[in-house]
Design a protein around this motif. Structure first.
Motif, PDB file in Angstrom:
ATOM      1  N   VAL A 230       0.832  -1.210   0.000  1.00  0.00           N
ATOM      2  CA  VAL A 230       0.000   0.000   0.000  1.00  0.00           C
ATOM      3  C   VAL A 230       0.867   1.260   0.000  1.00  0.00           C
ATOM      4  O   VAL A 230       0.472   2.284  -0.553  1.00  0.00           O
ATOM      5  CB  VAL A 230      -0.976  -0.022   1.200  1.00  0.00           C
ATOM      6  N   SER A 231       2.058   1.175   0.570  1.00  0.00           N
ATOM      7  CA  SER A 231       2.950   2.347   0.599  1.00  0.00           C
ATOM      8  C   SER A 231       3.360   2.787  -0.811  1.00  0.00           C
ATOM      9  O   SER A 231       3.819   3.913  -0.991  1.00  0.00           O
ATOM     10  CB  SER A 231       4.190   2.050   1.445  1.00  0.00           C
TER      11      SER A 231
ATOM     12  N   GLY B  27      -1.501  -4.625  -1.960  1.00  0.00           N
ATOM     13  CA  GLY B  27      -1.952  -4.446  -0.585  1.00  0.00           C
ATOM     14  C   GLY B  27      -2.252  -5.711   0.188  1.00  0.00           C
ATOM     15  O   GLY B  27      -3.095  -5.692   1.078  1.00  0.00           O
TER      16      GLY B  27
ATOM     17  N   GLU C 160      -0.767  -7.016   2.523  1.00  0.00           N
ATOM     18  CA  GLU C 160      -0.498  -6.830   3.959  1.00  0.00           C
ATOM     19  C   GLU C 160      -1.678  -6.199   4.689  1.00  0.00           C
ATOM     20  O   GLU C 160      -1.751  -6.221   5.910  1.00  0.00           O
ATOM     21  CB  GLU C 160       0.779  -5.989   4.168  1.00  0.00           C
ATOM     22  N   LYS C 161      -2.645  -5.660   3.965  1.00  0.00           N
ATOM     23  CA  LYS C 161      -3.819  -5.016   4.568  1.00  0.00           C
ATOM     24  C   LYS C 161      -5.107  -5.814   4.366  1.00  0.00           C
ATOM     25  O   LYS C 161      -6.158  -5.412   4.838  1.00  0.00           O
ATOM     26  CB  LYS C 161      -4.020  -3.620   3.967  1.00  0.00           C
ATOM     27  N   LYS C 162      -5.050  -6.934   3.673  1.00  0.00           N
ATOM     28  CA  LYS C 162      -6.268  -7.667   3.319  1.00  0.00           C
ATOM     29  C   LYS C 162      -7.043  -8.185   4.526  1.00  0.00           C
ATOM     30  O   LYS C 162      -8.235  -8.383   4.456  1.00  0.00           O
ATOM     31  CB  LYS C 162      -5.950  -8.835   2.383  1.00  0.00           C
TER      32      LYS C 162
ATOM     33  N   LEU D 282      -7.796  -6.583   7.046  1.00  0.00           N
ATOM     34  CA  LEU D 282      -8.471  -5.455   7.681  1.00  0.00           C
ATOM     35  C   LEU D 282      -9.730  -5.039   6.924  1.00  0.00           C
ATOM     36  O   LEU D 282     -10.197  -3.927   7.064  1.00  0.00           O
ATOM     37  CB  LEU D 282      -7.510  -4.263   7.785  1.00  0.00           C
ATOM     38  N   SER D 283     -10.274  -5.941   6.138  1.00  0.00           N
ATOM     39  CA  SER D 283     -11.456  -5.626   5.338  1.00  0.00           C
ATOM     40  C   SER D 283     -12.720  -5.574   6.188  1.00  0.00           C
ATOM     41  O   SER D 283     -12.814  -6.195   7.233  1.00  0.00           O
ATOM     42  CB  SER D 283     -11.645  -6.674   4.240  1.00  0.00           C
TER      43      SER D 283
ATOM     44  N   ASP E 277     -12.624  -3.219   1.213  1.00  0.00           N
ATOM     45  CA  ASP E 277     -11.262  -3.170   1.715  1.00  0.00           C
ATOM     46  C   ASP E 277     -11.051  -1.940   2.584  1.00  0.00           C
ATOM     47  O   ASP E 277     -11.735  -0.927   2.429  1.00  0.00           O
ATOM     48  CB  ASP E 277     -10.266  -3.165   0.558  1.00  0.00           C
ATOM     49  N   SER E 278     -10.087  -2.026   3.457  1.00  0.00           N
ATOM     50  CA  SER E 278      -9.817  -0.919   4.378  1.00  0.00           C
ATOM     51  C   SER E 278      -8.890   0.111   3.739  1.00  0.00           C
ATOM     52  O   SER E 278      -8.155  -0.177   2.815  1.00  0.00           O
ATOM     53  CB  SER E 278      -9.174  -1.462   5.652  1.00  0.00           C
ATOM     54  N   GLY E 279      -8.933   1.295   4.258  1.00  0.00           N
ATOM     55  CA  GLY E 279      -8.014   2.347   3.842  1.00  0.00           C
ATOM     56  C   GLY E 279      -8.050   2.641   2.363  1.00  0.00           C
ATOM     57  O   GLY E 279      -9.104   2.621   1.717  1.00  0.00           O
TER      58      GLY E 279
END
Length: 134
Positions: A13-14, A44, A46-48, A50-51, A110-112
């Protein structure tokens, strides 16, 4: 990326940013790559975890409340229920994706920044479903 295959290619995501889209006068925000991303690479991962996930049973309750409130809009509290449920539904439709699990509808947002990966203000989407796995 604990628990995921090390062979999966991932763009973190970065390496992405959310910004105003320039595709049209009424376009909103979009997700943009800060670096080139090869076709087929996941983004992303690494963020999955956080959905925002609406389970099929919850989705059914939301749908039933929506239709009840729509039919009884003039009764006490029905308009408040309708407005609240409409906001949840608009959020999940506009920024998420719906699919069917064992014949029942569920949705995931998804988050963010990743929520903008699927969004197209004009009814377009850049997220697809792969079928045919056995």
């Amino acid at each position: 990326l604990s628990g995921l295959s090390p062979q999966l290619s991932n763009t973190p995501v970065s390496d992405l940013s959310v910004g105003k889209s320039t595709v049209g006068e009424y376009s909103g925000r979009g997700l943009f790559a800060a670096k080139d991303i090869q076709e087929g690479v996941s983004i992303g991962l690494e963020k999955k975890s956080l959905s925002y996930f609406i389970l099929p049973s919850t989705h059914q309750i939301i749908e039933e409340m929506y239709y009840w409130a729509e039919e009884n809009y003039d009764e006490a509290y029905a308009s408040e229920v309708y407005d609240s449920i409409s906001a949840v539904e608009a959020f999940s439709i506009g920024y998420g994706f719906w699919s069917t699990l064992l014949g029942r509808t569920h949705s995931t947002v998804d988050s963010g920044a990743l929520m903008f990966c699927n969004h197209g203000c004009n009814g377009t989407y850049n997220f697809g479903v792969i079928t045919g796995f056995t």
